[in-house]
Design a protein around this motif. Structure first.
Motif, mmCIF file in Angstrom:
data_model
loop_
_atom_site.group_PDB
_atom_site.id
_atom_site.type_symbol
_atom_site.label_atom_id
_atom_site.label_comp_id
_atom_site.label_asym_id
_atom_site.label_seq_id
_atom_site.Cartn_x
_atom_site.Cartn_y
_atom_site.Cartn_z
ATOM 1 N N PRO A 99 0.840 -1.202 0.000
ATOM 2 C CA PRO A 99 0.000 0.000 0.000
ATOM 3 C C PRO A 99 0.872 1.248 0.000
ATOM 4 O O PRO A 99 2.025 1.219 0.431
ATOM 5 N N ASP A 100 0.325 2.349 -0.497
ATOM 6 C CA ASP A 100 1.090 3.591 -0.577
ATOM 7 C C ASP A 100 1.390 4.183 0.801
ATOM 8 O O ASP A 100 2.424 4.824 1.004
ATOM 9 N N LYS A 101 0.499 3.990 1.758
ATOM 10 C CA LYS A 101 0.708 4.569 3.077
ATOM 11 C C LYS A 101 1.618 3.674 3.922
ATOM 12 O O LYS A 101 1.732 2.467 3.672
ATOM 13 N N PRO A 102 2.278 4.247 4.952
ATOM 14 C CA PRO A 102 3.157 3.448 5.809
ATOM 15 C C PRO A 102 2.401 2.324 6.510
ATOM 16 O O PRO A 102 1.203 2.442 6.804
ATOM 17 N N LEU A 103 3.097 1.240 6.789
ATOM 18 C CA LEU A 103 2.502 0.141 7.539
ATOM 19 C C LEU A 103 2.249 0.581 8.974
ATOM 20 O O LEU A 103 3.035 1.336 9.556
ATOM 21 N N ARG B 252 9.564 -19.627 5.952
ATOM 22 C CA ARG B 252 8.516 -19.542 4.929
ATOM 23 C C ARG B 252 7.173 -19.264 5.590
ATOM 24 O O ARG B 252 6.849 -19.810 6.643
ATOM 25 N N LYS B 253 6.375 -18.419 4.926
ATOM 26 C CA LYS B 253 5.059 -18.084 5.463
ATOM 27 C C LYS B 253 3.991 -19.012 4.894
ATOM 28 O O LYS B 253 4.168 -19.601 3.839
ATOM 29 N N ARG B 254 2.888 -19.109 5.631
ATOM 30 C CA ARG B 254 1.752 -19.874 5.117
ATOM 31 C C ARG B 254 1.150 -19.134 3.935
ATOM 32 O O ARG B 254 1.210 -17.909 3.858
ATOM 33 N N GLU B 255 0.538 -19.869 3.037
ATOM 34 C CA GLU B 255 0.038 -19.296 1.783
ATOM 35 C C GLU B 255 -0.953 -18.161 2.008
ATOM 36 O O GLU B 255 -0.993 -17.204 1.246
ATOM 37 N N ARG B 256 -1.781 -18.238 3.038
ATOM 38 C CA ARG B 256 -2.831 -17.255 3.225
ATOM 39 C C ARG B 256 -2.378 -16.019 4.016
ATOM 40 O O ARG B 256 -3.152 -15.085 4.196
ATOM 41 N N GLN B 257 -1.164 -16.037 4.491
ATOM 42 C CA GLN B 257 -0.673 -14.884 5.241
ATOM 43 C C GLN B 257 -0.331 -13.746 4.284
ATOM 44 O O GLN B 257 0.413 -13.934 3.326
ATOM 45 N N ARG B 258 -0.889 -12.573 4.534
ATOM 46 C CA ARG B 258 -0.720 -11.422 3.655
ATOM 47 C C ARG B 258 0.218 -10.379 4.248
ATOM 48 O O ARG B 258 0.283 -9.267 3.748
ATOM 49 N N SER B 259 0.925 -10.712 5.291
ATOM 50 C CA SER B 259 1.815 -9.750 5.933
ATOM 51 C C SER B 259 3.042 -9.495 5.057
ATOM 52 O O SER B 259 3.368 -10.270 4.163
ATOM 53 N N ALA B 260 3.714 -8.384 5.330
ATOM 54 C CA ALA B 260 4.866 -7.956 4.530
ATOM 55 C C ALA B 260 6.129 -7.941 5.383
ATOM 56 O O ALA B 260 6.199 -7.232 6.381
ATOM 57 N N THR B 261 7.124 -8.718 4.958
ATOM 58 C CA THR B 261 8.375 -8.835 5.719
ATOM 59 C C THR B 261 9.568 -8.452 4.858
ATOM 60 O O THR B 261 9.661 -8.842 3.695
ATOM 61 N N TYR C 86 8.940 0.200 0.985
ATOM 62 C CA TYR C 86 8.556 -0.397 2.266
ATOM 63 C C TYR C 86 8.818 0.618 3.376
ATOM 64 O O TYR C 86 9.939 1.099 3.556
ATOM 65 N N ARG C 87 7.771 0.937 4.134
ATOM 66 C CA ARG C 87 7.883 1.978 5.149
ATOM 67 C C ARG C 87 6.949 1.659 6.319
ATOM 68 O O ARG C 87 5.838 1.157 6.122
ATOM 69 N N VAL C 88 7.416 1.977 7.519
ATOM 70 C CA VAL C 88 6.628 1.779 8.730
ATOM 71 C C VAL C 88 6.399 3.140 9.383
ATOM 72 O O VAL C 88 7.251 4.028 9.298
#
Length: 371
Positions: free
Chosen positions: A162-166, A264-273, A359-361
């Motif tokens: 997403p354009d906005k910070p996490l 490795r992440k699970r397939e349904r995880q949508r988090s960003a690392t 990538y920004r927090v």
């Protein structure tokens, strides 16, 4: 102008390159993989010598190494723009576009992770030859790709941020450290650096010094947006957290396949690392046996790594400054990387950014204001 380069392992001994922008696209062409890889190895060998020099010399100076870097960088450039077979015209056009660049451009490299190229040290042919006289400033590198481009290397075209910070509230940090190297390096830091380091290490979810503990902590945060910071000895294909341990003890040594299995992440995880592999040669490696494929799996947005050997003290100092900018000050990955390239020059050039530039927090201050 923003450029895009797609590079893939066309065959065992070939690489296919295709250049494009928003307005045009060149036909693909192939180059010899062996020549590209040999010149890449040559550059990293010079960088290792330079890093050793800075770690052991009382008055370090990169200028005696500069002409060799220029020569090696130009040879790598030639290898990337010399077509083998069809595609000579496209290769010549691409080289002309790069040679005509006057202002810094964005370059996004999409790779299948089989090509391990030190992109920052490719150098266009400036035709100066023996006239090269480095000044000792970052301007010496104006014709290297590190200054010509703001480079992002990506391995997955479908992951978009997403354009906005996490959001800060859902963001986690996990530090996995070689305890011996960390404690030795800490002794050489200033009081302010030590205070900052201690503060960063307390960020949720803390720090560990073995892979088993790292695996347990990771399970707690794998569904969160996160930054995984690993500080250890590396040869580009594995990371060691304790050199005195049995080399087969997976509590302290993991190769690329082991790292992929653990994180490795699970397939349904949508988090960003994002991963920061702060150890020697973490941006290098061998085809299909490096850290590049690991951080191209779903949920990962690339990594920051090193092109050569880096001293523990400088690696720690670089890591502190990078993590402070990203985790506390709200800088994007690219902003943090670019600012340190100047502030910690020239050793900062040993680091390469293979992460999503945007990538920004949320900054700590902004998060407190919105709480």
């Amino acid at each position: 102008m923003s450029l895009i380069l797609n590079i893939t392992g066309h065959e065992a001994n070939m690489l296919k390159l295709a250049w494009s922008s928003q307005d045009w696209a060149l036909a693909p062409y192939t180059v010899g993989r062996e020549l590209v890889e040999s010149q890449s190895v040559n550059i990293r060998q010079i960088l290792c010598e330079l890093s050793y020099h800075y770690d052991h010399h009382p008055s370090p100076d990169y200028r005696p190494y500069f002409k060799r870097l220029v020569d090696a960088g130009q040879k790598l450039s030639t290898a990337l723009f010399t077509s083998v077979g069809a595609g000579e015209e496209a290769a010549a056009q691409a080289e002309l576009i790069v040679s005509d660049i006057k202002e810094r451009q964005r370059l996004t490299v999409y790779s299948d992770a089989t090509a391990h190229i030190p992109w920052n040290f490719i150098c266009r042919d400036i035709g100066k030859g023996d006239e090269i006289a480095p000044s000792g400033t970052i301007d010496d590198f104006n014709d290297f790709w590190s200054n010509l481009f703001s480079i992002t290397v990506r391995f997955n075209k479908t992951d978009f941020l997403p354009d906005k910070p996490l959001e800060r509230s859902s963001f986690k940090v996990l530090y996995i450290l070689n305890k011996t190297h960390y404690l030795q390096a800490r002794k050489h830091l200033t009081a302010d650096e030590q205070e900052c380091l201690d503060r960063l290490l307390e960020l949720d979810i803390g720090n560990v010094t073995d892979w088993d503990s790292g695996r347990q902590r990771w399970r707690q945060i794998s569904s969160n947006n996160s930054l995984l910071y690993i500080f250890g000895h590396s040869d580009g294909t594995s990371i060691v957290l304790d050199e005195d341990a049995d080399p087969h003890d997976t509590r302290y040594r993991l190769d690329a396949a082991g790292l992929m299995q653990v994180f490795r992440k699970r397939e349904r995880q949508r988090s960003a690392t994002i991963c920061f592999f702060n150890g020697c040669h973490t941006a290098a490696g061998k085809m299909d046996n490096s850290f590049l494929p690991i951080t191209s799996t779903p949920g990962f947005y690339g990594f920051i790594g090193t092109e050569a050997e880096v001293s523990n003290v400088f690696a720690t100092r670089y890591g502190i400054n990078f993590m402070k900018r990203v985790c506390e000050e709200g800088m994007s990955i690219q902003e943090a990387y670019d600012s340190l390239k100047t502030e910690l020059f020239p050793q900062s050039l040993l680091y390469s950014c293979f992460a999503h530039a945007k990538y920004r927090v949320e900054s700590s201050k902004q998060a407190r204001l919105e709480a």
